[in-house]
Design a protein around this motif. Sequence first.
Motif, mmCIF file in Angstrom:
data_model
loop_
_atom_site.group_PDB
_atom_site.id
_atom_site.type_symbol
_atom_site.label_atom_id
_atom_site.label_comp_id
_atom_site.label_asym_id
_atom_site.label_seq_id
_atom_site.Cartn_x
_atom_site.Cartn_y
_atom_site.Cartn_z
ATOM 1 N N PHE A 3 -17.683 14.665 25.171
ATOM 2 C CA PHE A 3 -17.338 15.978 24.647
ATOM 3 C C PHE A 3 -17.116 15.826 23.153
ATOM 4 O O PHE A 3 -16.553 14.829 22.719
ATOM 5 C CB PHE A 3 -16.025 16.502 25.265
ATOM 6 N N TYR A 4 -17.560 16.777 22.397
ATOM 7 C CA TYR A 4 -17.258 16.758 20.980
ATOM 8 C C TYR A 4 -17.127 18.183 20.493
ATOM 9 O O TYR A 4 -17.694 19.110 21.060
ATOM 10 C CB TYR A 4 -18.314 15.988 20.173
ATOM 11 N N PHE A 5 -16.319 18.351 19.466
ATOM 12 C CA PHE A 5 -16.115 19.675 18.914
ATOM 13 C C PHE A 5 -15.613 19.544 17.485
ATOM 14 O O PHE A 5 -15.027 18.544 17.105
ATOM 15 C CB PHE A 5 -15.130 20.493 19.772
ATOM 16 N N HIS A 6 -15.867 20.570 16.714
ATOM 17 C CA HIS A 6 -15.393 20.632 15.343
ATOM 18 C C HIS A 6 -14.015 21.281 15.347
ATOM 19 O O HIS A 6 -13.739 22.152 16.162
ATOM 20 C CB HIS A 6 -16.346 21.455 14.478
ATOM 21 N N MET A 7 -13.159 20.840 14.429
ATOM 22 C CA MET A 7 -11.829 21.419 14.388
ATOM 23 C C MET A 7 -11.282 21.412 12.978
ATOM 24 O O MET A 7 -11.782 20.711 12.108
ATOM 25 C CB MET A 7 -10.904 20.646 15.309
ATOM 26 N N ASP A 8 -10.263 22.196 12.806
ATOM 27 C CA ASP A 8 -9.519 22.231 11.554
ATOM 28 C C ASP A 8 -8.833 20.876 11.387
ATOM 29 O O ASP A 8 -8.210 20.371 12.326
ATOM 30 C CB ASP A 8 -8.482 23.359 11.607
ATOM 31 N N THR A 9 -8.931 20.274 10.224
ATOM 32 C CA THR A 9 -8.357 18.944 10.006
ATOM 33 C C THR A 9 -6.839 18.931 10.121
ATOM 34 O O THR A 9 -6.242 17.866 10.229
ATOM 35 C CB THR A 9 -8.766 18.395 8.622
ATOM 36 N N LYS A 10 -6.209 20.085 10.130
ATOM 37 C CA LYS A 10 -4.749 20.156 10.240
ATOM 38 C C LYS A 10 -4.283 20.199 11.701
ATOM 39 O O LYS A 10 -3.108 20.093 11.973
ATOM 40 C CB LYS A 10 -4.228 21.381 9.502
ATOM 41 N N LEU A 11 -5.211 20.355 12.644
ATOM 42 C CA LEU A 11 -4.828 20.555 14.034
ATOM 43 C C LEU A 11 -5.339 19.510 15.027
ATOM 44 O O LEU A 11 -5.427 19.810 16.207
ATOM 45 C CB LEU A 11 -5.320 21.934 14.495
ATOM 46 N N PRO A 12 -5.663 18.294 14.628
ATOM 47 C CA PRO A 12 -6.286 17.380 15.586
ATOM 48 C C PRO A 12 -5.399 17.029 16.782
ATOM 49 O O PRO A 12 -5.885 16.908 17.899
ATOM 50 C CB PRO A 12 -6.621 16.137 14.766
ATOM 51 N N VAL A 13 -4.107 16.870 16.573
ATOM 52 C CA VAL A 13 -3.224 16.472 17.668
ATOM 53 C C VAL A 13 -3.154 17.568 18.725
ATOM 54 O O VAL A 13 -3.317 17.308 19.926
ATOM 55 C CB VAL A 13 -1.807 16.127 17.143
ATOM 56 N N GLN A 14 -2.966 18.809 18.293
ATOM 57 C CA GLN A 14 -2.864 19.926 19.238
ATOM 58 C C GLN A 14 -4.184 20.152 19.971
ATOM 59 O O GLN A 14 -4.198 20.350 21.185
ATOM 60 C CB GLN A 14 -2.451 21.227 18.523
#
Length: 109
Positions: A3-14
């Motif tokens: 699985f892979y997805f793009h995310m906001d760099t401020k929210l990786p843990v959540q």
Amino acid sequence: LSFYFHMDTKLPVQLKKLASEETKKFMIDGEKGNDFEVIKKSIIAKSISDLRNNSWWINSAMFNYYFNKKNIITDYLEIAENLSLAGLNEFTKTIYLQGNIIEVTMRPR
């Protein structure tokens, strides 16, 4: 299985926690809806469409035939047509219970 997805760099843990929970739920409980049949039909349609694409023959069919000794022209379509929801659920549960999970988070420089 990946699985892979793009995310906001401020929210990786959540987001990683949420993705992990959803993946675990899918792996243990399995797929129950009509999504499986829709995806299966899409896989079969794409496989048939790929047969008309020159780059697919060069990059996939010939490569797999000569280097991996796999005939993905006939084998792939047959495998896709024989996929079952029960088989998918059993496979995903087996993979999850093995505990071979790798998490990777890539961040921009």
